[in-house]
Design a protein around this motif. Structure first.
Motif, PDB file in Angstrom:
ATOM      1  N   LEU A 169     -37.624 101.264  58.616  1.00 39.43           N
ATOM      2  CA  LEU A 169     -37.948 102.577  58.056  1.00 39.43           C
ATOM      3  C   LEU A 169     -39.185 103.162  58.737  1.00 39.43           C
ATOM      4  N   SER A 170     -40.180 102.281  59.006  1.00 41.21           N
ATOM      5  CA  SER A 170     -41.392 102.745  59.697  1.00 41.21           C
ATOM      6  C   SER A 170     -41.065 103.245  61.094  1.00 41.21           C
ATOM      7  N   ILE A 171     -40.166 102.515  61.762  1.00 39.39           N
ATOM      8  CA  ILE A 171     -39.783 102.919  63.121  1.00 39.39           C
ATOM      9  C   ILE A 171     -39.075 104.272  63.089  1.00 39.39           C
ATOM     10  N   ILE A 172     -38.177 104.431  62.117  1.00 36.91           N
ATOM     11  CA  ILE A 172     -37.447 105.693  61.985  1.00 36.91           C
ATOM     12  C   ILE A 172     -38.402 106.849  61.709  1.00 36.91           C
ATOM     13  N   VAL A 173     -39.361 106.609  60.790  1.00 36.57           N
ATOM     14  CA  VAL A 173     -40.345 107.644  60.469  1.00 36.57           C
ATOM     15  C   VAL A 173     -41.176 107.985  61.689  1.00 36.57           C
ATOM     16  N   MET A 174     -41.621 106.959  62.433  1.00 33.01           N
ATOM     17  CA  MET A 174     -42.429 107.198  63.623  1.00 33.01           C
ATOM     18  C   MET A 174     -41.644 107.966  64.681  1.00 33.01           C
ATOM     19  N   LEU A 175     -40.348 107.597  64.831  1.00 33.64           N
ATOM     20  CA  LEU A 175     -39.523 108.327  65.792  1.00 33.64           C
ATOM     21  C   LEU A 175     -39.361 109.786  65.385  1.00 33.64           C
ATOM     22  N   PHE A 176     -39.177 110.001  64.084  1.00 29.10           N
ATOM     23  CA  PHE A 176     -39.022 111.359  63.579  1.00 29.10           C
ATOM     24  C   PHE A 176     -40.300 112.172  63.809  1.00 29.10           C
ATOM     25  N   ILE A 177     -41.434 111.540  63.491  1.00 35.54           N
ATOM     26  CA  ILE A 177     -42.725 112.218  63.712  1.00 35.54           C
ATOM     27  C   ILE A 177     -42.934 112.481  65.194  1.00 35.54           C
ATOM     28  N   GLY A 178     -42.594 111.494  66.027  1.00 42.78           N
ATOM     29  CA  GLY A 178     -42.758 111.670  67.469  1.00 42.78           C
ATOM     30  C   GLY A 178     -41.908 112.804  68.009  1.00 42.78           C
ATOM     31  N   GLN A 179     -40.638 112.863  67.513  1.00 47.86           N
ATOM     32  CA  GLN A 179     -39.773 113.960  67.949  1.00 47.86           C
ATOM     33  C   GLN A 179     -40.311 115.314  67.486  1.00 47.86           C
ATOM     34  N   SER A 180     -40.852 115.344  66.266  1.00 42.81           N
ATOM     35  CA  SER A 180     -41.414 116.586  65.749  1.00 42.81           C
ATOM     36  C   SER A 180     -42.617 117.033  66.574  1.00 42.81           C
ATOM     37  N   ILE A 181     -43.484 116.064  66.904  1.00 42.26           N
ATOM     38  CA  ILE A 181     -44.658 116.378  67.725  1.00 42.26           C
ATOM     39  C   ILE A 181     -44.235 116.845  69.114  1.00 42.26           C
ATOM     40  N   GLN A 182     -43.231 116.168  69.696  1.00 38.96           N
ATOM     41  CA  GLN A 182     -42.757 116.538  71.019  1.00 38.96           C
ATOM     42  C   GLN A 182     -42.159 117.941  71.011  1.00 38.96           C
TER      43      GLN A 182
END
Length: 209
Positions: A31-44
């Motif tokens: 779940l942490s990885i998914i959240v981090m990926l989501f945040i990373g995509q949002s930032i990108q």
């Protein structure tokens, strides 16, 4: 009778508990990885949008600078063309013109102001002792080949203080003088032709000497 008592917990139950804990940690990690990926995509995505906005602003600035440069260059070209046209049409040597206009003055007349306009006209003020002298000067200007037209736009009076010699004594008295305002239209072609002829005669004289 023997009784077998096992005080240790059963391994099977401990093993199941460990698996549950492992699953929980794995789920949290996933779940942490998914959240981090989501945040990373949002930032990108935001970074891409910002970069796009910056590029758009750069293009607008470059376009504005290009338009400004074009405008300045067009203005500079127009001003240069105007200056060239004026230079070809206007340039008459001022000194010969003043000398010519001064030669027409009566003995006691003199020029007070001289304004040479771009259109080839002259605004001139001259002082005279009498109105007759002002009329004499106007007539001589009208007869000049250097002038196509002339008008006496104003004739005013002024009082000046002058010294008068009376034998060995010198006294001061107020006298009336006349100021004439003339508008003079030059014959530029005639003036240029005479200047060229004078220049040729001068060059011939220098070569002969």
């Amino acid at each position: 009778m023997l009784v077998n008592i096992n005080l240790l917990p059963k391994r099977e139950k401990r093993s199941k508990k460990s698996v549950y804990i492992l699953f929980i940690f794995a789920g949290v990690a996933l779940l942490s990885i998914i959240v981090m990926l989501f945040i990373g995509q949002s930032i990108q995505k935001k970074n891409d949008e910002l970069a796009k906005q910056v590029n758009t602003m750069k293009e607008q600035v470059e376009s504005s600078q290009t338009l400004l440069t074009t405008y300045e260059n067009s203005n500079a070209a127009a001003e240069l063309e105007k200056a060239v046209i004026w230079a070809e049409d206007y340039p008459l040597k001022t000194v010969p013109v003043i000398r010519e206009l001064t030669s027409y003055l009566p003995e006691r007349g003199f020029i007070l102001s001289f304004l040479y306009n771009e259109d080839g006209t002259i605004q001139l003020e001259a002082q005279f002792d009498t109105t007759r002298e002002a009329a004499y000067y106007l007539k001589r200007l009208m007869d000049s080949a250097w002038i196509t037209d002339v008008t006496l736009s104003k004739l005013s009076t002024t009082t000046i203080t002058t010294s008068v010699d009376e034998g060995a004594l010198s006294t001061e008295q107020d006298v009336q003088r006349y100021i004439g305002s003339f508008q003079i239209f030059l014959n530029k072609e005639t003036i240029k032709e005479e200047e060229q002829m004078d220049q040729q005669e001068k060059e011939q004289g220098d070569s002969n000497s």
